[in-house]
Design a protein around this motif. Structure first.
Motif, PDB file in Angstrom:
ATOM      1  N   ALA A  27       0.828  -1.204   0.000  1.00 23.86           N
ATOM      2  CA  ALA A  27       0.000   0.000   0.000  1.00 23.86           C
ATOM      3  C   ALA A  27       0.864   1.257   0.000  1.00 23.86           C
ATOM      4  O   ALA A  27       0.553   2.246  -0.683  1.00 23.86           O
ATOM      5  CB  ALA A  27      -0.930  -0.006   1.214  1.00 23.86           C
ATOM      6  N   THR A  28       1.967   1.226   0.744  1.00 19.49           N
ATOM      7  CA  THR A  28       2.859   2.385   0.809  1.00 19.49           C
ATOM      8  C   THR A  28       3.528   2.634  -0.533  1.00 19.49           C
ATOM      9  O   THR A  28       3.589   3.773  -1.022  1.00 19.49           O
ATOM     10  CB  THR A  28       3.927   2.171   1.894  1.00 19.49           C
ATOM     11  OG1 THR A  28       3.276   2.016   3.160  1.00 19.49           O
ATOM     12  CG2 THR A  28       4.884   3.344   1.955  1.00 19.49           C
ATOM     13  N   LEU A  29       4.028   1.576  -1.132  1.00 16.34           N
ATOM     14  CA  LEU A  29       4.692   1.710  -2.427  1.00 16.34           C
ATOM     15  C   LEU A  29       3.711   2.178  -3.494  1.00 16.34           C
ATOM     16  O   LEU A  29       4.022   3.048  -4.316  1.00 16.34           O
ATOM     17  CB  LEU A  29       5.315   0.372  -2.833  1.00 16.34           C
ATOM     18  CG  LEU A  29       6.203   0.392  -4.083  1.00 16.34           C
ATOM     19  CD1 LEU A  29       7.378   1.329  -3.892  1.00 16.34           C
ATOM     20  CD2 LEU A  29       6.702  -1.002  -4.410  1.00 16.34           C
ATOM     21  N   GLU A  30       2.505   1.642  -3.475  1.00 15.33           N
ATOM     22  CA  GLU A  30       1.495   2.044  -4.452  1.00 15.33           C
ATOM     23  C   GLU A  30       1.129   3.512  -4.282  1.00 15.33           C
ATOM     24  O   GLU A  30       0.979   4.240  -5.268  1.00 15.33           O
ATOM     25  CB  GLU A  30       0.241   1.171  -4.296  1.00 15.33           C
ATOM     26  CG  GLU A  30      -0.839   1.485  -5.317  1.00 15.33           C
ATOM     27  CD  GLU A  30      -2.054   0.582  -5.180  1.00 15.33           C
ATOM     28  OE1 GLU A  30      -3.022   0.765  -5.950  1.00 15.33           O
ATOM     29  OE2 GLU A  30      -2.054  -0.302  -4.299  1.00 15.33           O
ATOM     30  N   LEU A  31       0.994   3.955  -3.037  1.00 10.38           N
ATOM     31  CA  LEU A  31       0.672   5.359  -2.801  1.00 10.38           C
ATOM     32  C   LEU A  31       1.795   6.264  -3.293  1.00 10.38           C
ATOM     33  O   LEU A  31       1.541   7.290  -3.940  1.00 10.38           O
ATOM     34  CB  LEU A  31       0.420   5.594  -1.306  1.00 10.38           C
ATOM     35  CG  LEU A  31       0.164   7.052  -0.902  1.00 10.38           C
ATOM     36  CD1 LEU A  31      -1.080   7.590  -1.601  1.00 10.38           C
ATOM     37  CD2 LEU A  31       0.032   7.185   0.613  1.00 10.38           C
ATOM     38  N   ALA A  32       3.034   5.899  -2.985  1.00  5.75           N
ATOM     39  CA  ALA A  32       4.169   6.708  -3.435  1.00  5.75           C
ATOM     40  C   ALA A  32       4.186   6.816  -4.957  1.00  5.75           C
ATOM     41  O   ALA A  32       4.437   7.895  -5.515  1.00  5.75           O
ATOM     42  CB  ALA A  32       5.476   6.106  -2.928  1.00  5.75           C
ATOM     43  N   ARG A  33       3.899   5.721  -5.623  1.00  4.71           N
ATOM     44  CA  ARG A  33       3.850   5.747  -7.089  1.00  4.71           C
ATOM     45  C   ARG A  33       2.721   6.623  -7.588  1.00  4.71           C
ATOM     46  O   ARG A  33       2.885   7.414  -8.522  1.00  4.71           O
ATOM     47  CB  ARG A  33       3.690   4.321  -7.630  1.00  4.71           C
ATOM     48  CG  ARG A  33       4.952   3.480  -7.539  1.00  4.71           C
ATOM     49  CD  ARG A  33       4.661   2.039  -7.893  1.00  4.71           C
ATOM     50  NE  ARG A  33       5.867   1.218  -7.928  1.00  4.71           N
ATOM     51  CZ  ARG A  33       5.875  -0.101  -7.843  1.00  4.71           C
ATOM     52  NH1 ARG A  33       4.726  -0.766  -7.693  1.00  4.71           N
ATOM     53  NH2 ARG A  33       7.013  -0.774  -7.883  1.00  4.71           N
ATOM     54  N   ASP A  34       1.558   6.498  -6.958  1.00  3.44           N
ATOM     55  CA  ASP A  34       0.410   7.315  -7.362  1.00  3.44           C
ATOM     56  C   ASP A  34       0.706   8.801  -7.180  1.00  3.44           C
ATOM     57  O   ASP A  34       0.208   9.637  -7.935  1.00  3.44           O
ATOM     58  CB  ASP A  34      -0.829   6.941  -6.543  1.00  3.44           C
ATOM     59  CG  ASP A  34      -1.405   5.587  -6.918  1.00  3.44           C
ATOM     60  OD1 ASP A  34      -1.046   5.069  -7.997  1.00  3.44           O
ATOM     61  OD2 ASP A  34      -2.204   5.051  -6.132  1.00  3.44           O
ATOM     62  N   MET A  35       1.513   9.113  -6.184  1.00  6.24           N
ATOM     63  CA  MET A  35       1.839  10.511  -5.916  1.00  6.24           C
ATOM     64  C   MET A  35       2.969  11.025  -6.808  1.00  6.24           C
ATOM     65  O   MET A  35       3.281  12.214  -6.778  1.00  6.24           O
ATOM     66  CB  MET A  35       2.197  10.679  -4.438  1.00  6.24           C
ATOM     67  CG  MET A  35       1.006  10.454  -3.509  1.00  6.24           C
ATOM     68  SD  MET A  35       1.419  10.571  -1.744  1.00  6.24           S
ATOM     69  CE  MET A  35       1.805  12.325  -1.592  1.00  6.24           C
ATOM     70  N   GLY A  36       3.584  10.119  -7.588  1.00  7.99           N
ATOM     71  CA  GLY A  36       4.551  10.563  -8.583  1.00  7.99           C
ATOM     72  C   GLY A  36       5.965  10.082  -8.404  1.00  7.99           C
ATOM     73  O   GLY A  36       6.861  10.499  -9.136  1.00  7.99           O
ATOM     74  N   VAL A  37       6.214   9.198  -7.426  1.00 10.40           N
ATOM     75  CA  VAL A  37       7.574   8.692  -7.212  1.00 10.40           C
ATOM     76  C   VAL A  37       7.796   7.475  -8.105  1.00 10.40           C
ATOM     77  O   VAL A  37       7.222   6.411  -7.879  1.00 10.40           O
ATOM     78  CB  VAL A  37       7.808   8.317  -5.738  1.00 10.40           C
ATOM     79  CG1 VAL A  37       9.245   7.846  -5.539  1.00 10.40           C
ATOM     80  CG2 VAL A  37       7.511   9.504  -4.831  1.00 10.40           C
TER      81      VAL A  37
END
Length: 740
Positions: free
Chosen positions: A456-466
């Protein structure tokens, strides 16, 4: 029966007539289209080789700041190209380019039907027109004769022109055009200029390894020049292809693979915001093609705030020079983005673009190979808050063995065991999410990542542009301490999502493109995407701007604090002290700053607050002068009579002192308490130090206590801690993937 047979025969006859007429019609249409196509193709004029080499630029593309008036760069002003005859280009250069770009060049007729079919299939699946299966001949046509529009008509012209140019030019002539015209980074065109600029060697004397480097560049010059690892990988792939196609022997392959260069262009053109301009040019070439960018007379309006850019360049230069002496950190970079639009207002990729000493043209701001340290922590906290945890949620900051391969009482680190330190080797006992994040404490952050879930953390970071974080399995719990590789641009853009209340505007550098007739070819439209709930974004901003929560670690009057202003900020220092970060934001600007060395060598062992905070603060003061005094909105309060005590800041629940895993199901924190919490894989690991701590503190079973402000610097370490701190410095470096 005879009558029925007669009817069947009649129907068959009529069907045959219909099929026959259809075939005749299709044949006629095909003949017509073929004839029309032949007539159309015959009208296309193909320049000769001489006209390729002698053509002059009609109008030069100009790049402006966001005002549309301040000129940053005249693209053609310093166009560097020296035409050399085909027989003066080393065979290794030709062979390297052929091997990686078009091994069948001397066999095909200008196009490769198999490649076209494969590209067409990919385009059909992706509902786009990105793949082209281009031969070298097609690339010559595309860069020299056609507009860059991505349409079927333009692609068809490319194929037809490639066929025709093969009829009027020899293969050697076409390859010579390619090698003399292709871009090799910055304003360098052709193998002669590139060889001289990168190696001080003419095209006639380039080695196999040097030829492989040059053949690797044209696919994406700016990207590869800014990513040495990626360039080295592609250079080696060129060598593999050269060996596979018989151009070099196995011994030559091995020798060339060992021959390593650091490529740094020597472009000294008059240019403002050079890293930003080169970043823009790469995007323009990708979208409109080399010929249009160099000769099309485009007017490009960018997002750059030139006044802030120039201030940032001065600040970075002065502070980086000082850091080189004080901290062995000779370089620095800074990015500023408007969260409301995604516009890149400032991009400083090094302390001095024109310095060869520090590889100044390497753009650290867009390099994806930097570890973020503690600046990654807010993504884990945001994922946890999304799951139902609160800023008041309590976890225990105690020396903990996180690896289930090691006993909870084994607090060693290394091998199969994972028991990291905090930046100050202190452990504070119970601490809230708010205080743990504000003070950048490692142990709580690892627990927050586990509670939130790594996926979930990795997916959120990706969604936010990382971008470029890769597979979660390669990190494990070290992800939250900055174990991944990211770019300063992506991280700053992602923090802008917090500042924009959970809506992401993808970072953008180009606002408008006009052709030489003032026709608008492109105009950026702000189109935010909701990737995080407004309330969670506001909670993170509130936690990161809480000066009282931050004070125990940084002091009440630190460089992170701006009295009367809402400024959220996070620092980070990476493993082995190779990267120092600070990223902060308001609702109107997000600013990320990095300090370190381009070659990845370590700085002096000091925290980011000393190394990078001064330059970030100095720039932030300048930036805030022209920004409104916007405030972060209040988030919805998490106070609830039905909220579990551990989520409301109380770490004892009339049943003794336990870790949070005793009270909540980590996947459903607001739901029922776990019936058997010991089933959680981390339960025993977390409970052991908590029980020891409770015993030493004398807490009884019925004592209910709320967390304090996090300022209690109790060194409540287990007996193993003293021996753990006695390890060598190298081992401690392995412990700590981040500090403040």
């Amino acid at each position: 029966m005879a009558h029925q047979g007669s009817e069947k025969n009649s129907r068959r006859f009529l069907n045959w007539i219909a099929v026959k007429n259809t075939l005749i019609l299709l044949f006629a249409i095909g003949v017509f289209l073929a004839g029309a196509t032949a007539i159309w193709v015959s009208t296309l004029e193909i320049p000769t080789v001489d006209s390729f080499q002698e053509r002059q630029v009609a109008q030069s593309t100009k790049i402006y700041d966001k005002s549309g008036e301040a000129l940053l760069y005249d693209v053609y002003r310093d166009y560097q190209r020296t035409i050399v005859p085909f027989d003066e280009i080393n065979d290794s250069v030709k062979e390297a380019s052929l091997a990686i770009e078009d091994p069948e060049f001397y066999q095909h007729v200008g196009i490769k039907p198999s490649a076209i079919l494969r590209a067409s299939f990919v385009n059909l699946i992706n509902f786009g027109f990105e793949q082209g299966g281009s031969t070298i001949t097609q690339q010559v046509v595309k860069n020299s004769l056609l507009t860059p529009e991505k349409t079927i008509t333009r692609k068809l012209k490319e194929w037809l022109l490639a066929l025709k140019i093969e009829r009027v030019n020899t293969k050697d002539e076409i390859l010579n055009i390619y090698l003399n015209e292709i871009p090799y980074g910055g304003s360098l065109y052709g193998v002669e200029e590139a060889g001289q600029a990168y190696f001080g060697t003419p095209a006639s004397d380039l080695s196999i390894a040097q030829s492989a480097y040059l053949a690797a560049l044209p696919k994406a010059p700016t990207y590869y020049l800014n990513n040495p690892k990626a360039l080295e990988t592609r250079k080696n792939q060129v060598l593999i292809e050269m060996r596979r196609h018989g151009y070099i022997t196995s011994e030559e392959y091995r020798d060339a693979r060992e021959e390593v260069y650091e490529l740094s262009p020597t472009d000294t053109a008059i240019i403002k915001a050079p890293h930003f301009v080169m970043y823009v040019i790469e995007q323009l070439i990708d979208e409109y093609g080399e010929q249009t960018v160099r000769q099309g007379g485009l007017k490009v309006t960018t997002s750059l705030n030139l006044e802030l850019q120039e201030k940032a360049e001065e600040i970075i230069l002065e502070n980086a020079r000082s850091n080189a002496t004080r901290f062995n950190a000779e370089n620095a970079a800074l990015v500023a983005i408007d969260p409301k639009t995604g516009g890149i207002e400032v991009m400083v990729g090094s302390r001095n673009y024109f310095s060869d000493t520090i590889q100044g043209q390497f753009n650290v701001a867009v390099s994806p190979n930097r570890q973020p340290g503690s600046t990654f922590k807010p993504f884990a906290y945001a994922a946890a808050l999304t799951k139902g945890y609160t800023p008041e949620t309590v976890v225990f900051d105690l020396k903990t063995q996180f690896s289930t391969a090691c006993a909870p009482s084994n607090l060693s680190n290394g091998g199969d065991c994972y028991s990291p330190q905090n930046y100050d080797s202190k452990f504070r006992g119970p601490v809230s999410f708010r205080n743990a994040l504000a003070q950048s404490i490692n142990i709580p952050a690892i627990k927050v990542l586990y509670l939130a879930g790594m996926d979930a953390t990795l997916e959120l970071a990706r969604d936010m542009g990382v971008e470029n974080l890769g597979d979660i399995r390669q990190y494990g719990l070290t992800l939250v301490l900055g174990g991944g590789e990211v770019s300063l641009l992506d991280m700053t853009s992602a923090y802008g999502v917090f500042g924009n209340e959970g809506e992401r505007n993808e970072h953008v550098a180009i606002l408008k493109v006009e052709d030489s007739d003032d026709k608008v070819l492109f105009e950026h439209e702000v189109n935010p995407d909701r990737v995080l709930s407004e309330d969670v974004a506001l909670q993170i901003s509130d936690m990161l701007s809480d000066n009282a929560a931050r004070a125990p670690a940084f002091g009440h009057n630190s460089l992170l604090h701006f009295p009367g202003r809402d400024v959220a900020v996070k620092t980070g220092t990476t493993n082995d002290y190779k990267d120092a970060w600070i990223i902060g934001y308001t609702p109107d600007i997000a600013v990320g700053t990095w300090a370190g060395n381009n070659d990845g060598s370590a700085m002096v062992k000091e925290i980011a607050g000393f190394i990078v905070a001064p330059m970030w603060n100095e720039f932030m003061v300048e930036a805030l002068e022209e920004k409104p005094n916007s405030r972060f909105d209040d988030f919805i309060s998490t106070s609830d009579d039905n909220l579990k005590p551990i989520l409301a800041g109380k770490w004892q629940n009339n049943g003794g002192v336990h870790s949070i895993l005793h009270w909540v199901n980590r996947n459903d924190p607001r739901g029922p308490a776990p019936r058997n919490p010991r089933q959680d894989g981390q339960y025993a690991q977390w409970e052991f130090p908590v029980s020891l701590w409770a015993d030493t503190q004398g807490f009884g079973e019925d004592t209910a206590t709320s967390t304090d402000d996090g300022s209690d610097d109790n060194d409540n370490e287990d007996e193993d801690d003293d021996s753990d701190r006695d390890r060598s410095n190298d081992d401690e470096d392995d412990d700590e993937n981040s500090s403040r």
